[in-house]
Design a protein around this motif. Structure first.
Motif, mmCIF file in Angstrom:
data_model
loop_
_atom_site.group_PDB
_atom_site.id
_atom_site.type_symbol
_atom_site.label_atom_id
_atom_site.label_comp_id
_atom_site.label_asym_id
_atom_site.label_seq_id
_atom_site.Cartn_x
_atom_site.Cartn_y
_atom_site.Cartn_z
ATOM 1 N N PRO A 121 1.494 3.108 1.847
ATOM 2 C CA PRO A 121 2.200 3.550 0.631
ATOM 3 C C PRO A 121 1.352 4.437 -0.279
ATOM 4 O O PRO A 121 1.849 5.420 -0.818
ATOM 5 N N LEU A 122 0.091 4.092 -0.459
ATOM 6 C CA LEU A 122 -0.761 4.814 -1.408
ATOM 7 C C LEU A 122 -1.612 5.860 -0.686
ATOM 8 O O LEU A 122 -2.836 5.874 -0.805
ATOM 9 N N LEU A 123 -0.943 6.734 0.052
ATOM 10 C CA LEU A 123 -1.686 7.728 0.825
ATOM 11 C C LEU A 123 -2.389 8.732 -0.087
ATOM 12 O O LEU A 123 -3.416 9.282 0.284
ATOM 13 N N GLY A 124 -1.878 8.951 -1.272
ATOM 14 C CA GLY A 124 -2.489 9.909 -2.181
ATOM 15 C C GLY A 124 -3.715 9.387 -2.889
ATOM 16 O O GLY A 124 -3.975 9.736 -4.048
ATOM 17 N N SER A 125 -4.494 8.563 -2.216
ATOM 18 C CA SER A 125 -5.745 8.027 -2.756
ATOM 19 C C SER A 125 -6.780 8.025 -1.643
ATOM 20 O O SER A 125 -6.444 8.080 -0.457
ATOM 21 N N ARG A 126 -8.028 7.941 -2.026
ATOM 22 C CA ARG A 126 -9.085 7.919 -1.008
ATOM 23 C C ARG A 126 -8.978 6.670 -0.148
ATOM 24 O O ARG A 126 -9.176 6.717 1.070
ATOM 25 N N GLU A 127 -8.648 5.548 -0.772
ATOM 26 C CA GLU A 127 -8.494 4.308 -0.014
ATOM 27 C C GLU A 127 -7.341 4.431 0.983
ATOM 28 O O GLU A 127 -7.423 3.954 2.119
ATOM 29 N N GLY A 128 -6.267 5.101 0.561
ATOM 30 C CA GLY A 128 -5.134 5.282 1.452
ATOM 31 C C GLY A 128 -5.475 6.143 2.662
ATOM 32 O O GLY A 128 -5.009 5.883 3.773
ATOM 33 N N ILE A 130 -8.378 6.341 4.137
ATOM 34 C CA ILE A 130 -9.160 5.522 5.063
ATOM 35 C C ILE A 130 -8.268 4.528 5.793
ATOM 36 O O ILE A 130 -8.396 4.317 7.011
ATOM 37 N N LYS A 131 -7.313 3.936 5.077
ATOM 38 C CA LYS A 131 -6.401 2.994 5.718
ATOM 39 C C LYS A 131 -5.566 3.681 6.790
ATOM 40 O O LYS A 131 -5.337 3.130 7.873
ATOM 41 N N LEU A 132 -5.103 4.885 6.500
ATOM 42 C CA LEU A 132 -4.320 5.607 7.504
ATOM 43 C C LEU A 132 -5.195 5.997 8.688
ATOM 44 O O LEU A 132 -4.758 5.932 9.844
ATOM 45 N N SER A 133 -6.436 6.362 8.436
ATOM 46 C CA SER A 133 -7.360 6.672 9.531
ATOM 47 C C SER A 133 -7.565 5.454 10.421
ATOM 48 O O SER A 133 -7.590 5.564 11.656
ATOM 49 N N GLU A 134 -7.717 4.294 9.796
ATOM 50 C CA GLU A 134 -7.869 3.051 10.569
ATOM 51 C C GLU A 134 -6.638 2.789 11.431
ATOM 52 O O GLU A 134 -6.749 2.362 12.589
ATOM 53 N N ALA A 135 -5.453 3.059 10.868
ATOM 54 C CA ALA A 135 -4.219 2.856 11.629
ATOM 55 C C ALA A 135 -4.137 3.825 12.804
ATOM 56 O O ALA A 135 -3.676 3.467 13.895
ATOM 57 N N ILE A 136 -4.602 5.058 12.597
ATOM 58 C CA ILE A 136 -4.558 6.059 13.660
ATOM 59 C C ILE A 136 -5.477 5.671 14.811
ATOM 60 O O ILE A 136 -5.076 5.720 15.985
ATOM 61 N N VAL A 137 -6.716 5.290 14.517
ATOM 62 C CA VAL A 137 -7.642 4.958 15.604
ATOM 63 C C VAL A 137 -7.269 3.633 16.274
ATOM 64 O O VAL A 137 -7.659 3.386 17.418
ATOM 65 N N GLU A 138 -6.496 2.802 15.573
ATOM 66 C CA GLU A 138 -5.984 1.584 16.206
ATOM 67 C C GLU A 138 -4.878 1.925 17.196
ATOM 68 O O GLU A 138 -4.795 1.324 18.281
ATOM 69 N N ARG A 139 -4.058 2.902 16.849
ATOM 70 C CA ARG A 139 -2.944 3.297 17.717
ATOM 71 C C ARG A 139 -3.393 4.245 18.830
ATOM 72 O O ARG A 139 -2.790 4.250 19.916
ATOM 73 N N VAL A 140 -4.415 5.064 18.562
ATOM 74 C CA VAL A 140 -4.891 6.051 19.548
ATOM 75 C C VAL A 140 -6.372 5.780 19.803
ATOM 76 O O VAL A 140 -7.239 6.207 19.052
#
Length: 265
Positions: A121-128, A130-140
């Motif tokens: 949800p909070l992609l417009g933040s630095r924490e967001g 990193i969280k999305l990056s973690e989700a990407i490397v978990e999926r790929v």
């Protein structure tokens, strides 16, 4: 951090090549995050230097005589500057931010990518980021040899494996779905003990504070261990080497890259 870099590329062809043209984005520029101390490219012909539309240094190599191989040798030393949570001090650049919100062939979003983009949800933040990056490397999962330079973000996500280029394209696609400008960065990293190669790709995302540089593969902000070569909308526009040729039939490509940290000179 003071980085010393060597990058050797060799193309060998099954038959004689009668004409070839290579576009090289193999020269870094000094900026807010790095200072180029020494840099050279050895090529088998004259290099014509200019800048591309993104402000990257671009050399063009044209070979009109018959040849059966092309060898490129790059070496140099870069003094890099620590970044605070990935924040670059560079300006927007020569291309409007809106350009970086448009998808490309490699970053076009399908339903699965749109779902992934909305998972943080909070992609417009630095924490967001990193969280999305973690989700990407978990999926790929990182697995060389399962994709190539023509693979799209959606193909890598469906396959479930890929490399740094695929991770970067997925973050680009997700950010653009959410309306955040994002650009692909090609360059080098001092890898330390990490398994990924020293030649690397990552992403800059424009938030309110400016460009935030994110290494998706490591789910971390880029730091002084990184040397930037080129930035553009995707890998195709920022590729270190791109070319065309007449003749040659099959080719064999051998690339070796080494990056190490030195004591300041």
């Amino acid at each position: 951090m003071y980085l010393t870099i060597r990058h050797d590329t060799a193309y060998r062809y099954e038959a004689t090549v009668h004409y070839s043209i290579q576009q090289l984005r193999l020269t870094p520029s000094s900026g807010a995050s790095q200072t180029v101390r020494r840099w050279s490219i050895d090529a088998p012909g004259k290099l014509d230097a200019t800048f591309d539309a993104y402000g990257n240094v671009l050399h063009t190599l044209v070979l009109n005589k018959p040849h059966s191989e092309i060898r490129l040798h790059v070496s140099g030393e870069i003094d890099t500057i620590p970044l605070v949570d990935g924040l670059l001090r560079d300006a927007v650049g020569p291309v409007p931010l809106e350009h970086y919100t448009c998808c490309t062939r490699l970053t076009e979003a399908d339903g699965a990518i749109r779902e992934l983009a909305q998972s943080v949800p909070l992609l417009g933040s630095r924490e967001g980021l990193i969280k999305l990056s973690e989700a990407i490397v978990e999926r790929v999962k990182y697995q060389p040899g399962t994709t190539d330079v023509t693979s799209t973000a959606s193909e890598a996500l469906a396959l479930g494996t890929g490399v740094c280029q695929d991770h970067a394209h997925l973050l680009l696609a997700c950010c653009r779905v959410r309306g955040f400008p994002a650009r692909y960065v090609s360059g080098y990293i001092e890898p330390g003990e990490a398994p990924q190669a020293a030649s690397h790709g990552w992403v800059d995302v424009w938030l309110d504070a400016g460009w935030i540089s994110v290494d998706v593969t490591r789910a971390a902000f880029a730091s002084e261990a990184y040397c930037r070569l080129a930035a553009a909308r995707d890998y195709e526009a920022a590729a270190p080497v791109r070319g065309r040729r007449i003749g040659g039939l099959e080719e064999k490509l051998n690339v070796t890259v080494s990056v190490s940290a030195l004591a300041p000179q």
